[in-house]
Design an enzyme around this catalytic site. Sequence first.
Site, mmCIF file in Angstrom:
data_model
loop_
_atom_site.group_PDB
_atom_site.id
_atom_site.type_symbol
_atom_site.label_atom_id
_atom_site.label_comp_id
_atom_site.label_asym_id
_atom_site.label_seq_id
_atom_site.Cartn_x
_atom_site.Cartn_y
_atom_site.Cartn_z
ATOM 1 N N LYS A 115 0.840 -1.205 0.000
ATOM 2 C CA LYS A 115 0.000 0.000 0.000
ATOM 3 C C LYS A 115 0.871 1.249 0.000
ATOM 4 O O LYS A 115 1.878 1.321 0.719
ATOM 5 C CB LYS A 115 -0.903 -0.025 1.237
ATOM 6 C CG LYS A 115 -1.939 1.095 1.297
ATOM 7 C CD LYS A 115 -2.828 0.897 2.524
ATOM 8 C CE LYS A 115 -3.878 1.980 2.653
ATOM 9 N NZ LYS A 115 -4.722 1.768 3.861
ATOM 10 N N SER A 195 -9.461 1.701 3.271
ATOM 11 C CA SER A 195 -8.648 2.459 2.333
ATOM 12 C C SER A 195 -7.594 1.633 1.607
ATOM 13 O O SER A 195 -6.945 2.121 0.692
ATOM 14 C CB SER A 195 -7.948 3.604 3.069
ATOM 15 O OG SER A 195 -7.042 3.093 4.054
ATOM 16 N N THR A 216 -6.916 1.629 10.199
ATOM 17 C CA THR A 216 -7.233 2.377 11.406
ATOM 18 C C THR A 216 -8.612 1.951 11.909
ATOM 19 O O THR A 216 -8.811 1.686 13.085
ATOM 20 C CB THR A 216 -7.207 3.897 11.149
ATOM 21 O OG1 THR A 216 -5.938 4.259 10.599
ATOM 22 C CG2 THR A 216 -7.442 4.686 12.432
ATOM 23 N N GLY A 218 -11.268 -0.541 9.763
ATOM 24 C CA GLY A 218 -11.887 -1.218 8.634
ATOM 25 C C GLY A 218 -11.104 -1.193 7.342
ATOM 26 O O GLY A 218 -11.551 -1.769 6.344
ATOM 27 N N SER A 219 -9.935 -0.575 7.310
ATOM 28 C CA SER A 219 -9.245 -0.353 6.040
ATOM 29 C C SER A 219 -8.515 -1.571 5.487
ATOM 30 O O SER A 219 -8.071 -1.556 4.347
ATOM 31 C CB SER A 219 -8.258 0.815 6.168
ATOM 32 O OG SER A 219 -8.968 2.030 6.220
#
Length: 523
Positions: A115, A195, A216, A218-219
């Site tokens: 990422k 994200s 942080t 659910g990402s």
Amino acid sequence: MLIKLTLGLSLMTMCLSFKLSANENTPVTEQRSQAIKEIVQQSTIPQLIQAMKANQLTSTELTQFFIQQVETLNPQLNAVIAMNSNALGIAKQLDEELSKGKIRGPLHGIPLLIKDNIETKEMATTAGSLALKDNFTHRDAPIIAKLRNAGAIILGKTNLSEWANMRSERSSSGWSAVGGQTRNPHDLNRSTCGSSSGSGAAVAAFLSVAAIGTETNGSITCPSSANGIVGIKPTVGLLSRTGIVPISHTQDTAGPMTRSVVDAAILLSVMQGVDDKDAATKIARERMNDDYIPETSKHSLKGKRLGVLYAAPLAHEHVELLFNKTKKVLEKEGAVLVEGLSTEPYANFYQDSYDVLLYEFKATLNDYLAQLPNEYNTLTLKKLIEFNQTHAALEMPYFQQEIFEKSQKKAKLTDPSYIKALQNIHQATREGGLDKMLKEHDLDAIITVTLTPAWSIDRINGDHFTGSFSSYPAVSGYPHLTLPMGKVHHMPVGLSVTGGSLSEKELIEIAYRIEQLIGYKYH
């Protein structure tokens, strides 16, 4: 079904930072490429390495295959922002080492995508923002160094919701000014969630063996569910956060995103560890020798006590049917399901949770920027707000920066309002939440549905969440694993498995057996 695109799609449609490498290298033949694809679709990381040992596959071939996959599919998916021009050279070196009997570790010759808010020495770390477009730090985050030491090849960087979705309250998951709009490989019109959007889409579309995301709240788990893959959000502090563009020092963590529980366990085992620059990792001392890889022999859920938690996705009748079908499979295996559990947040819980992130984002981001080893170390959140205003046509064509502006107005972390809010949300999610449920019902783990099927992409109005589960494990800092449970219509739906602090080993063993029972096919 995963999309099938024809070869030869132009890379000119990619957003401005995408840099493909190794075009001068001769691509593998179509027949060999198909053979490699079949190996990749059917193999875990240990099986791929075994194929290399047996001379059925080389790391060079594997790396070239994924480069071709990115060339072919990424113009439609926008999952990858940049490619590592050294990837093939590293693969060839690893092949030479293997031919001499040297194996660096459990990831020898395995290409991974990272990422683009995690520092890698060869590529810029942009967080998807044009303000960091050329942020070359020439250093690896500690978790990246660990992956390399274990033999991994850093293939490239993945797209993300810009600033890890910490810029606007009306954002479209997977959109960044650098990478454009990431699309779901199961349906190009639907969201990848975020994200860690590019990481989720890339793994689902076979653009790499696996990927690393960050979470942080659910990402990792949300895009894993939306794209039909496995994701692990570890206990906060099990992995170093140094070298990662931050949001929250109390909730941030990196984690693996893979096509199997075994692969996720391997990556987690490699990345864990204490970092003197990250105080939260002192918790990892308790797990320094842990190997999360489940035994390949048959596991059983017989006697395992699994709490069944009601979460918002279950309001969707087809999701509920799928979950009920899964529960019957678990009960047939001998698991004891404890029904009727629910989270009971206090009246101001979600506002307090949001405020905590607003306070911490300003503090942690300003600190991270000030320590960059380049000209970007003069940036601050205030200057980023000004940058976005100056470059509004490129940075804010669809949504604004309300979160930035609200965070900028927050006081320091010594503010009594912040301290009280943090205490309240921790008590609600730990002693009064997950710990309470686990203890009162003598549970081995808690299960629920991760997310409803992915919604249609809407950059004008933003995301259309109709139900997800992530806040309690995210706020508490406890581990949260999701694995594919099946599909509703043509879109994947994930099953969440969560537990107490540092319970990764137990959760992985449970998830591994569930994966065997469900038999979800990743290809």
